[in-house]
Scaffold this motif. Structure first.
Motif, PDB file in Angstrom:
ATOM      1  N   ASN A 148       0.804  -1.231   0.000  1.00 10.34           N
ATOM      2  CA  ASN A 148       0.000   0.000   0.000  1.00 10.34           C
ATOM      3  C   ASN A 148       0.835   1.278   0.000  1.00 10.34           C
ATOM      4  O   ASN A 148       0.404   2.310   0.507  1.00 10.34           O
ATOM      5  CB  ASN A 148      -0.974   0.021   1.180  1.00 10.34           C
ATOM      6  N   GLY A 149       2.033   1.197  -0.575  1.00  9.65           N
ATOM      7  CA  GLY A 149       2.857   2.392  -0.680  1.00  9.65           C
ATOM      8  C   GLY A 149       3.997   2.472   0.306  1.00  9.65           C
ATOM      9  O   GLY A 149       4.824   3.384   0.235  1.00  9.65           O
ATOM     10  N   ALA A 150       4.087   1.511   1.232  1.00 10.45           N
ATOM     11  CA  ALA A 150       5.148   1.551   2.240  1.00 10.45           C
ATOM     12  C   ALA A 150       6.509   1.192   1.665  1.00 10.45           C
ATOM     13  O   ALA A 150       7.538   1.593   2.216  1.00 10.45           O
ATOM     14  CB  ALA A 150       4.810   0.616   3.398  1.00 10.45           C
ATOM     15  N   LEU A 151       6.523   0.442   0.555  1.00  8.73           N
ATOM     16  CA  LEU A 151       7.782   0.003  -0.042  1.00  8.73           C
ATOM     17  C   LEU A 151       7.803   0.289  -1.538  1.00  8.73           C
ATOM     18  O   LEU A 151       6.804   0.076  -2.226  1.00  8.73           O
ATOM     19  CB  LEU A 151       7.981  -1.500   0.157  1.00  8.73           C
ATOM     20  N   VAL A 152       8.945   0.750  -2.028  1.00 12.82           N
ATOM     21  CA  VAL A 152       9.207   0.798  -3.465  1.00 12.82           C
ATOM     22  C   VAL A 152      10.238  -0.295  -3.730  1.00 12.82           C
ATOM     23  O   VAL A 152      11.308  -0.316  -3.098  1.00 12.82           O
ATOM     24  CB  VAL A 152       9.737   2.173  -3.918  1.00 12.82           C
ATOM     25  N   TYR A 153       9.925  -1.181  -4.665  1.00 10.70           N
ATOM     26  CA  TYR A 153      10.682  -2.422  -4.825  1.00 10.70           C
ATOM     27  C   TYR A 153      11.118  -2.599  -6.269  1.00 10.70           C
ATOM     28  O   TYR A 153      10.328  -2.421  -7.200  1.00 10.70           O
ATOM     29  CB  TYR A 153       9.792  -3.593  -4.397  1.00 10.70           C
ATOM     30  N   ASP A 154      12.387  -2.932  -6.453  1.00 12.76           N
ATOM     31  CA  ASP A 154      12.926  -3.188  -7.784  1.00 12.76           C
ATOM     32  C   ASP A 154      12.768  -4.674  -8.101  1.00 12.76           C
ATOM     33  O   ASP A 154      13.369  -5.530  -7.428  1.00 12.76           O
ATOM     34  CB  ASP A 154      14.402  -2.796  -7.848  1.00 12.76           C
ATOM     35  N   LEU A 155      11.945  -4.975  -9.107  1.00 13.14           N
ATOM     36  CA  LEU A 155      11.656  -6.364  -9.439  1.00 13.14           C
ATOM     37  C   LEU A 155      12.842  -7.091 -10.046  1.00 13.14           C
ATOM     38  O   LEU A 155      12.947  -8.312  -9.940  1.00 13.14           O
ATOM     39  CB  LEU A 155      10.469  -6.426 -10.415  1.00 13.14           C
ATOM     40  N   THR A 156      13.714  -6.355 -10.699  1.00 13.98           N
ATOM     41  CA  THR A 156      14.852  -6.993 -11.359  1.00 13.98           C
ATOM     42  C   THR A 156      15.926  -7.400 -10.349  1.00 13.98           C
ATOM     43  O   THR A 156      16.402  -8.539 -10.335  1.00 13.98           O
ATOM     44  CB  THR A 156      15.460  -6.049 -12.418  1.00 13.98           C
TER      45      THR A 156
END
Length: 273
Positions: free
Chosen positions: A70-78
């Motif tokens: 819900n916006g708490a984390l920004v995550y790099d999928l690679t």
């Protein structure tokens, strides 16, 4: 419809991009690849923690960025790394749990940490496929001693609907945290004050020089509502929560009917089913 090609597509997962079986259809995957080939970004914006989007990326080959929890984390999928975090303070989580326990007898709590979730005995909700990430603690007090940052505090009551819990939380604990839900029966999701999908997406877009008018968003639940209103073009799924359908003027067909793909095919002049 937007007058030019969007620069970024933001989409929720459950009830939106994914079918009832939790997979991405071939048609929807083809539409997403068309978006990427056209030079636009695809950003997953979900209540789910990183461990779920890792599995999705592995199954579909999608990369890029995901906004989780819900916006708490920004995550790099690679790279499979958290690049930004906005956790809930332990003091705030403890206060909210105390207030809700008084207002809703029998309510249980769990601490979502992104890679694992810790739950106390009264928290009886279990998530299929998540057993390896679930860890029991003896009591609510032990939740506040968990070493990992609190990405979300989860509150569950088998006796009440999520809408009821949301109303109670906003009435009795406003100011201590941000409250929302994504449709799970009796499941309330609690984040740090000001943490929403829309706030985090807006900040991410700003770093890329993308304005709201260049964003097309899709969602189905109350935790998606702010993002659907913020985006230049926000689409509610036909299966969306009644409050979302009522508040968002643009609608598409349900997730089971590839509603996201239908809009993207039209925007990017891509072949359909």
């Amino acid at each position: 419809m937007v007058a030019r090609l969007p620069k970024l597509i933001a989409t929720d997962l459950d009830g939106t991009l994914l079918g009832r079986d939790g997979t991405v259809s071939a048609r929807t995957l083809r539409a997403l690849r068309t978006v990427v080939e056209a030079g636009a970004d695809v950003v997953v914006v979900t209540a789910r923690p990183p461990r779920y989007v890792d599995a999705l990326a592995a199954a579909t080959g999608l990369g890029g960025t995901a906004i989780c929890s819900n916006g708490a984390l920004v995550y790099d999928l690679t790279s499979r790394t958290v690049i930004h975090s906005r956790p809930l303070a332990v003091s705030a989580a403890r206060t909210v749990a105390t207030v809700l326990s008084r207002a809703v007898p029998g309510i249980g709590f769990a601490v979502e940490a992104g890679l694992r979730v810790h739950y106390e005995p009264a928290y009886t909700m279990r998530h299929p496929g998540d057993r390896e990430a679930e860890f029991a603690v003896p009591s609510v007090a032990h939740l506040w001693a968990v070493e990992s940052p609190i990405v979300k505090l989860l509150a569950h009551s088998a006796e009440h609907e999520a809408d009821f819990l949301l109303t109670v939380a906003e009435r009795h604990a406003a100011g201590h945290a941000h409250f929302t839900h994504s449709g799970g029966r009796g499941l309330l999701e609690i984040s740090a004050p000001g943490v929403t999908k829309a706030d985090t997406l807006s900040a991410l877009c700003a770093t890329r020089g993308i304005g709201a008018d260049d964003v097309v968003a899709f969602g189905d639940m109350p935790n998606d509502l702010a993002i659907l209103k913020w985006a230049g073009s926000g689409y509610a799924m036909a299966n969306a929560h009644p409050s979302v359908r009522a508040a968002v003027p643009r609608h598409t067909v349900s997730n089971e009917e590839d509603g996201v793909a239908l809009v993207l095919e039209d925007l990017f002049n891509a072949p359909g089913a």
